[in-house]
Scaffold this active site. Structure first.
Site, PDB file in Angstrom:
ATOM      1  N   LYS A 107       1.702 -27.442   8.556  1.00  0.00           N
ATOM      2  CA  LYS A 107       2.873 -27.450   9.918  1.00  0.00           C
ATOM      3  C   LYS A 107       3.852 -27.594   9.619  1.00  0.00           C
ATOM      4  O   LYS A 107       4.375 -28.599   8.278  1.00  0.00           O
ATOM      5  CB  LYS A 107       2.016 -28.785   9.788  1.00  0.00           C
ATOM      6  CG  LYS A 107       2.356 -29.594  11.081  1.00  0.00           C
ATOM      7  CD  LYS A 107       2.037 -31.231  11.361  1.00  0.00           C
ATOM      8  CE  LYS A 107       2.455 -31.997  11.149  1.00  0.00           C
ATOM      9  NZ  LYS A 107       3.586 -31.845  11.809  1.00  0.00           N
ATOM     10  N   GLU A 163       7.033 -34.321  -2.397  1.00  0.00           N
ATOM     11  CA  GLU A 163       8.879 -34.208  -2.683  1.00  0.00           C
ATOM     12  C   GLU A 163       8.864 -34.928  -1.363  1.00  0.00           C
ATOM     13  O   GLU A 163       8.784 -34.722  -0.719  1.00  0.00           O
ATOM     14  CB  GLU A 163       8.846 -32.800  -3.139  1.00  0.00           C
ATOM     15  CG  GLU A 163      10.075 -32.276  -3.654  1.00  0.00           C
ATOM     16  CD  GLU A 163      11.328 -32.425  -2.694  1.00  0.00           C
ATOM     17  OE1 GLU A 163      11.663 -33.492  -2.774  1.00  0.00           O
ATOM     18  OE2 GLU A 163      12.472 -31.059  -1.858  1.00  0.00           O
ATOM     19  N   CYS A 190      17.135 -34.300   0.786  1.00  0.00           N
ATOM     20  CA  CYS A 190      16.728 -35.738  -0.689  1.00  0.00           C
ATOM     21  C   CYS A 190      17.026 -35.644  -2.093  1.00  0.00           C
ATOM     22  O   CYS A 190      16.627 -36.906  -2.625  1.00  0.00           O
ATOM     23  CB  CYS A 190      15.017 -34.800  -0.290  1.00  0.00           C
ATOM     24  SG  CYS A 190      15.036 -33.428  -1.174  1.00  0.00           S
ATOM     25  N   GLU A 220      17.465 -44.824   0.773  1.00  0.00           N
ATOM     26  CA  GLU A 220      18.161 -43.600   1.179  1.00  0.00           C
ATOM     27  C   GLU A 220      18.144 -43.483   3.236  1.00  0.00           C
ATOM     28  O   GLU A 220      16.976 -43.655   3.885  1.00  0.00           O
ATOM     29  CB  GLU A 220      16.456 -42.766   1.530  1.00  0.00           C
ATOM     30  CG  GLU A 220      17.101 -41.071   1.967  1.00  0.00           C
ATOM     31  CD  GLU A 220      15.592 -40.334   1.591  1.00  0.00           C
ATOM     32  OE1 GLU A 220      14.367 -40.364   1.456  1.00  0.00           O
ATOM     33  OE2 GLU A 220      16.339 -39.495   0.821  1.00  0.00           O
TER      34      GLU A 220
HETATM   35  P1  ADP Z   1      11.145 -37.502   8.431  1.00  0.00           P
HETATM   36  O1  ADP Z   1      10.959 -39.522   8.251  1.00  0.00           O
HETATM   37  O2  ADP Z   1      12.733 -37.705   7.663  1.00  0.00           O
HETATM   38  O3  ADP Z   1      10.603 -37.182   9.540  1.00  0.00           O
HETATM   39  P2  ADP Z   1       8.302 -37.447   7.552  1.00  0.00           P
HETATM   40  O4  ADP Z   1       8.395 -38.366   5.912  1.00  0.00           O
HETATM   41  O5  ADP Z   1       8.310 -38.672   8.657  1.00  0.00           O
HETATM   42  O6  ADP Z   1      10.093 -37.487   7.407  1.00  0.00           O
HETATM   43  O7  ADP Z   1       8.086 -36.497   7.893  1.00  0.00           O
HETATM   44  C1  ADP Z   1       7.398 -34.622   7.222  1.00  0.00           C
HETATM   45  C2  ADP Z   1       6.414 -34.346   7.873  1.00  0.00           C
HETATM   46  O8  ADP Z   1       5.816 -35.091   7.708  1.00  0.00           O
HETATM   47  C3  ADP Z   1       6.615 -33.414   9.378  1.00  0.00           C
HETATM   48  O9  ADP Z   1       5.693 -32.647   8.864  1.00  0.00           O
HETATM   49  C4  ADP Z   1       6.106 -35.179   9.958  1.00  0.00           C
HETATM   50  O10 ADP Z   1       4.791 -34.460  11.100  1.00  0.00           O
HETATM   51  C5  ADP Z   1       4.705 -35.210   8.895  1.00  0.00           C
HETATM   52  N1  ADP Z   1       3.956 -36.572   8.932  1.00  0.00           N
HETATM   53  C6  ADP Z   1       4.430 -37.752   9.246  1.00  0.00           C
HETATM   54  N2  ADP Z   1       3.413 -38.881   9.395  1.00  0.00           N
HETATM   55  C7  ADP Z   1       2.306 -38.137   8.491  1.00  0.00           C
HETATM   56  C8  ADP Z   1       1.307 -38.478   8.993  1.00  0.00           C
HETATM   57  N3  ADP Z   1       0.811 -40.209   8.615  1.00  0.00           N
HETATM   58  N4  ADP Z   1       0.511 -38.171   7.823  1.00  0.00           N
HETATM   59  C9  ADP Z   1       0.464 -36.816   7.593  1.00  0.00           C
HETATM   60  N5  ADP Z   1       1.868 -36.056   7.699  1.00  0.00           N
HETATM   61  C10 ADP Z   1       2.728 -36.749   8.687  1.00  0.00           C
END
Ligand code: ADP
Length: 498
Positions: free
Chosen positions: A192, A267, A301, A398
């Protein structure tokens, strides 16, 4: 409108067919719900394209396609053929380099010169590196049969269906980091992309098809985290999830994956210390510290966001850095002269703007930058904060933007105190050390609690060198031979020779 790069005809073609589809079972398909979302150009705030929004039922469909491939066509592909497909994929990325670089810049905002020089070449190298590993995965014979008449050996088998969830900062490169090791070891994948930057992964899907991977081996879906992402994490027949993203979401993923004891590798975020000693070669250390924080608009990161500079040289280093940073050319990534682009989204823009405000409120002094830019697009100027204390928000959290917290250090040994401060963080992804004293360099590198320590360099990455976190920056190592462990499981086989 500001584009000085002329749009590659392949990008134009690609953007014509909307909404962009999901790639499941070797076909481009609509989401079952029919829902779509828009992806935005962060340099203008305007819509680039719409893409289908995957949800749980699309993940289910992808799992079925992946399982069919794993038990069927993919299980008949030899390691050498797997390697050849990965190599072919690298060749195709090379052939489509300019189109991919432009999509990356349009969708993420990064300067085109960086997309061309970093994202695309590293992606190509990465697939080539793992193409080589496909034929080199081996178990071992445990040759202690004397006196027992047993023959024992191990096999390294793929985990099966793996889920991979990636962030938006290096959309294509993060996809390749995830796919290379998983495919070299014979797994099938549901990947995804991040909702902010779905385009290059869809383009990659076309190349994956062309490279000859059987249908269902790689499934690429676009959608949101709490729906499509969570469906991957919760699916009982996805046996492993690899995630790159925020520490906050990493924790959620680990909790949810516990429900079906899925293997997890994470990561996550960082607040990496970059330490400049008074005996550093400043002609390297100053540009290194700037690149360490401003590369990719600080949306990295491992960004060197806590800069420790020895008191003796603090003022000079900061004044050089400030004069350089204030002259960086900021603008749309599609302008070839742009050195620093916009942040990826309105959400990131307002998060980082809040940190700027907070930094000033808590008493830090922006030597340059410090105020979000007005007008269209999500621009935050390169910002260097001085008068920062370790306990301030901007020194602890961060920020994920072009904002560095610079702090002097002063100890007799020039080591103990700064190491304590550098390690005083829940994060431990990376660190930098600048010194010409070899003994000090090694000593400090050993003492730092970080998965990567760069000495007299920063942000150096290579497919052969493992990368990953200490502490709350995650666990599991991507790249190098270490990543193979994430995607294989060991079977011990006992043969009774009696
Ligand atoms: P940022 O806050 O920098 O956007 P995230 O950690 O929210 O980074 O997002 C990184 C990835 O994790 C994206 O592909 C996002 O769609 C996905 N993501 C966000 N929330 C969830 C969740 N609850 N479960 C699985 N994947 C998630």
């Amino acid at each position: 409108k500001i584009a000085t790069v002329s749009i590659d005809p392949r990008v134009e073609d690609f953007l014509k067919g909307e909404p962009k589809k999901l790639f499941i079972g070797g076909e481009f398909v609509e989401s079952l719900s029919g829902r779509t979302f828009n992806t935005i150009n962060p340099a203008t705030g305007e819509r680039i394209a719409s893409v289908y929004e995957a949800d749980k039922e699309d993940v289910n469909r992808a799992v079925e396609a992946a399982e069919r491939a794993f038990k069927g066509s993919w299980s008949k592909v030899t390691p050498s053929e797997r390697g050849r497909m990965l190599w072919k994929l690298a060749d195709l990325i090379e052939e489509h380099a300019e189109a991919l670089a432009q999509l990356e810049t349009l969708d993420n905002g990064k300067p085109i010169r960086e997309a061309r020089a970093v994202d695309i070449p590293l992606s190509i190298d990465h697939f080539r590196y793992y193409a080589g590993w496909a034929t080199k995965i081996a178990g071992e014979v445990i040759d202690n049969s004397v006196g027992r008449n047993m023959f024992t050996y191990t096999r390294r088998e793929p985990v099966g269906v793996v889920g991979q969830i990636i962030p938006w900062n290096f959309p294509l490169l993060m996809a390749t980091w995830k796919l290379g090791a998983a495919l070299a070891t014979g797994n099938v994948v549901i990947l995804k992309s991040a909702e902010q930057t779905p385009l290059s992964a869809i383009y990659l899907a076309k190349l994956i098809q062309e490279a000859g991977f059987p249908e269902g081996v790689v499934n690429i879906i676009t959608g949101y985290g709490p729906t499509a992402g969570a469906a991957i994490v919760q699916h009982p027949r996805i046996r492993k999830v690899a995630f790159t993203g925020s520490t906050e979401v990493g924790k959620l993923i680990m909790q949810q994956a516990a429900g079906n004891l899925k293997r997890v590798s994470l990561e996550l975020g960082g607040k990496s210390p970059n330490i400049i000693f008074p005996d550093a070669d400043f002609s390297k250390a100053i540009p290194g510290a700037l690149m360490g924080i401003f590369f990719n608009q600080g949306q990295v990161c491992c960004a060197g966001s806590r800069l420790f500079v020895h008191k003796k040289v603090f003022d000079n280093v900061l004044s050089d850095m400030t004069s350089y940073a204030s002259k960086l050319k900021q603008g749309a990534g599609m302008d070839e002269s742009t050195q620093i682009g916009p942040l990826v989204s309105e959400e990131q823009f307002s998060r980082v703007s809040n940190y700027l405000r907070k930094g000033i409120e808590e008493g830090a002094n922006p030597l340059t930058g410090g105020q979000p830019l007005e007008g269209a697009g999500y621009f935050i100027p390169p910002t260097i904060f001085a008068d920062v204390q370790d306990h301030m928000t901007i020194a602890k959290e961060e920020i994920f933007g072009p904002v560095v917290a610079a702090m002097p250090f002063d100890d007799e040994e020039q080591i103990a105190d700064v190491i304590r401060r550098a390690n005083n963080s829940e994060y431990g992804l990376a660190a930098g050390v600048w010194t010409t004293d070899v003994r000090k360099a090694h000593k400090v590198a050993h003492a730092l609690e970080a998965g990567t320590v760069w000495v007299n360099c920063y942000n150096a990455l290579d497919a052969a060198v493992p990368f990953g976190g200490y502490k709350q920056s995650g666990f599991g190592r991507e790249m190098g031979s270490y990543a193979l462990e994430l995607y294989t499981q060991v079977k011990s086989i006992w043969m009774n020779l009696d």
